[in-house]
Design a protein around this motif. Structure first.
Motif, PDB file in Angstrom:
ATOM      1  N   ASP A 128     -14.329 -27.340 -13.285  1.00 61.24           N
ATOM      2  CA  ASP A 128     -14.346 -27.034 -12.254  1.00 61.24           C
ATOM      3  C   ASP A 128     -14.961 -26.605 -10.890  1.00 61.24           C
ATOM      4  N   VAL A 129     -14.773 -25.460 -11.591  1.00 60.56           N
ATOM      5  CA  VAL A 129     -15.071 -24.084 -10.525  1.00 60.56           C
ATOM      6  C   VAL A 129     -16.303 -23.550 -10.552  1.00 60.56           C
ATOM      7  N   ILE A 130     -16.776 -24.593 -12.399  1.00 57.04           N
ATOM      8  CA  ILE A 130     -18.117 -23.534 -12.605  1.00 57.04           C
ATOM      9  C   ILE A 130     -19.170 -24.651 -11.943  1.00 57.04           C
ATOM     10  N   ARG A 131     -18.660 -26.043 -10.815  1.00 56.78           N
ATOM     11  CA  ARG A 131     -19.946 -26.709  -9.863  1.00 56.78           C
ATOM     12  C   ARG A 131     -19.923 -26.198  -8.823  1.00 56.78           C
ATOM     13  N   THR A 132     -19.267 -25.573  -8.693  1.00 53.61           N
ATOM     14  CA  THR A 132     -18.464 -25.373  -7.326  1.00 53.61           C
ATOM     15  C   THR A 132     -19.481 -23.702  -7.079  1.00 53.61           C
ATOM     16  N   MET A 133     -20.112 -22.737  -8.241  1.00 54.34           N
ATOM     17  CA  MET A 133     -20.513 -21.512  -7.895  1.00 54.34           C
ATOM     18  C   MET A 133     -22.565 -21.784  -7.821  1.00 54.34           C
ATOM     19  N   THR A 134     -22.821 -20.878  -7.731  1.00 52.11           N
ATOM     20  CA  THR A 134     -24.799 -20.633  -8.025  1.00 52.11           C
ATOM     21  C   THR A 134     -24.972 -20.598  -8.993  1.00 52.11           C
ATOM     22  N   GLU A 135     -26.204 -20.169  -9.666  1.00 53.48           N
ATOM     23  CA  GLU A 135     -26.110 -19.678 -10.834  1.00 53.48           C
ATOM     24  C   GLU A 135     -25.732 -18.404 -11.447  1.00 53.48           C
ATOM     25  N   LYS A 136     -25.918 -17.308  -9.986  1.00 51.53           N
ATOM     26  CA  LYS A 136     -26.142 -15.986 -10.033  1.00 51.53           C
ATOM     27  C   LYS A 136     -24.379 -15.950 -10.196  1.00 51.53           C
ATOM     28  N   GLU A 137     -23.471 -16.219  -9.369  1.00 48.50           N
ATOM     29  CA  GLU A 137     -21.999 -16.475  -9.710  1.00 48.50           C
ATOM     30  C   GLU A 137     -21.803 -16.413 -11.016  1.00 48.50           C
ATOM     31  N   PHE A 138     -22.302 -17.735 -11.669  1.00 48.57           N
ATOM     32  CA  PHE A 138     -22.052 -18.815 -12.988  1.00 48.57           C
ATOM     33  C   PHE A 138     -22.666 -17.217 -13.796  1.00 48.57           C
ATOM     34  N   THR A 139     -23.356 -17.044 -14.082  1.00 45.92           N
ATOM     35  CA  THR A 139     -24.441 -15.792 -14.976  1.00 45.92           C
ATOM     36  C   THR A 139     -22.968 -14.250 -14.821  1.00 45.92           C
ATOM     37  N   ASP A 140     -22.465 -13.789 -13.166  1.00 43.88           N
ATOM     38  CA  ASP A 140     -21.501 -13.256 -13.223  1.00 43.88           C
ATOM     39  C   ASP A 140     -20.113 -13.327 -13.503  1.00 43.88           C
ATOM     40  N   TRP A 141     -19.672 -14.487 -13.129  1.00 40.05           N
ATOM     41  CA  TRP A 141     -18.495 -15.168 -13.642  1.00 40.05           C
ATOM     42  C   TRP A 141     -18.114 -15.199 -15.571  1.00 40.05           C
ATOM     43  N   LEU A 142     -19.461 -15.382 -16.026  1.00 37.31           N
ATOM     44  CA  LEU A 142     -19.130 -15.791 -17.492  1.00 37.31           C
ATOM     45  C   LEU A 142     -19.459 -14.197 -18.079  1.00 37.31           C
ATOM     46  N   LYS A 143     -20.201 -13.575 -17.946  1.00 36.99           N
ATOM     47  CA  LYS A 143     -20.278 -12.131 -18.121  1.00 36.99           C
ATOM     48  C   LYS A 143     -18.415 -12.074 -17.996  1.00 36.99           C
ATOM     49  N   ALA A 144     -18.221 -11.648 -16.934  1.00 38.35           N
ATOM     50  CA  ALA A 144     -16.542 -10.920 -16.413  1.00 38.35           C
ATOM     51  C   ALA A 144     -15.359 -11.971 -17.591  1.00 38.35           C
ATOM     52  N   MET A 150     -24.631 -27.002 -10.872  1.00 39.20           N
ATOM     53  CA  MET A 150     -24.253 -25.992  -9.559  1.00 39.20           C
ATOM     54  C   MET A 150     -25.223 -26.211  -8.465  1.00 39.20           C
ATOM     55  N   LEU A 151     -24.447 -25.616  -7.534  1.00 35.61           N
ATOM     56  CA  LEU A 151     -24.744 -25.343  -6.657  1.00 35.61           C
ATOM     57  C   LEU A 151     -26.053 -25.653  -6.260  1.00 35.61           C
ATOM     58  N   ASP A 152     -26.970 -24.271  -7.026  1.00 33.86           N
ATOM     59  CA  ASP A 152     -28.555 -24.577  -6.107  1.00 33.86           C
ATOM     60  C   ASP A 152     -28.785 -24.760  -7.835  1.00 33.86           C
ATOM     61  N   GLY A 153     -28.691 -25.672  -9.126  1.00 34.82           N
ATOM     62  CA  GLY A 153     -29.208 -25.666 -10.098  1.00 34.82           C
ATOM     63  C   GLY A 153     -28.750 -26.548 -11.085  1.00 34.82           C
ATOM     64  N   GLY A 154     -28.184 -25.761 -12.894  1.00 34.86           N
ATOM     65  CA  GLY A 154     -27.211 -25.925 -13.460  1.00 34.86           C
ATOM     66  C   GLY A 154     -27.696 -25.800 -14.893  1.00 34.86           C
ATOM     67  N   ILE A 155     -26.727 -25.616 -15.817  1.00 31.41           N
ATOM     68  CA  ILE A 155     -26.466 -25.354 -17.183  1.00 31.41           C
ATOM     69  C   ILE A 155     -27.328 -26.732 -17.723  1.00 31.41           C
TER      70      ILE A 155
END
Length: 115
Positions: free
Chosen positions: A71-87, A5-10
């Motif tokens: 491809d969407v996940i790769r453009t996210m920050t970790e914070k954006e990913f956690t919010d996105w995953l919860k949604a 991801m932009l600032d880290g990753g899984i």
């Protein structure tokens, strides 16, 4: 790294499923529990679901979610990913709720910063 991801990753994904029997004739009161742990570079996510009669999530649902949204996940920050995953999980469980009178429950969605 599984997904950068932009600032880290899984870094890691692990899940476990278990259940407790309910009534011996109708299974009322049963608990079908999913626990998912996702390790990111800067955070960990712990998800726990619990529902009567069947599991809320399957491994297949989670694999499809990560692969179709790669491809969407790769453009996210970790914070954006956690919010996105919860949604996304709320969306998945809400869609299923419409067809299941028992309700599908996300008991826990805990994000912890790695120190």
């Amino acid at each position: 790294m599984l997904i950068k991801m932009l600032d880290g990753g899984i870094l890691n994904y692990a899940d476990d499923n278990y259940f407790y029997d309910g009534c011996p004739t109708c299974d009322y009161g049963s608990e079908y529990i999913n626990e998912i742990d996702i390790t990111l570079v800067h955070h960990t996510i712990h998800i726990k679901t619990n529902q009567m009669y069947e599991y809320v999530l399957s491994e297949g649902q989670m694999i499809r979610l990560f692969l179709t949204e790669y491809d969407v996940i790769r453009t996210m920050t970790e914070k954006e990913f956690t919010d996105w995953l919860k949604a996304k999980l709320i969306e998945i469980t809400h869609d299923e709720f419409e067809e299941n009178f028992c309700g599908r429950i996300i008991e826990e969605f805990k994000v912890t910063e790695v120190k």
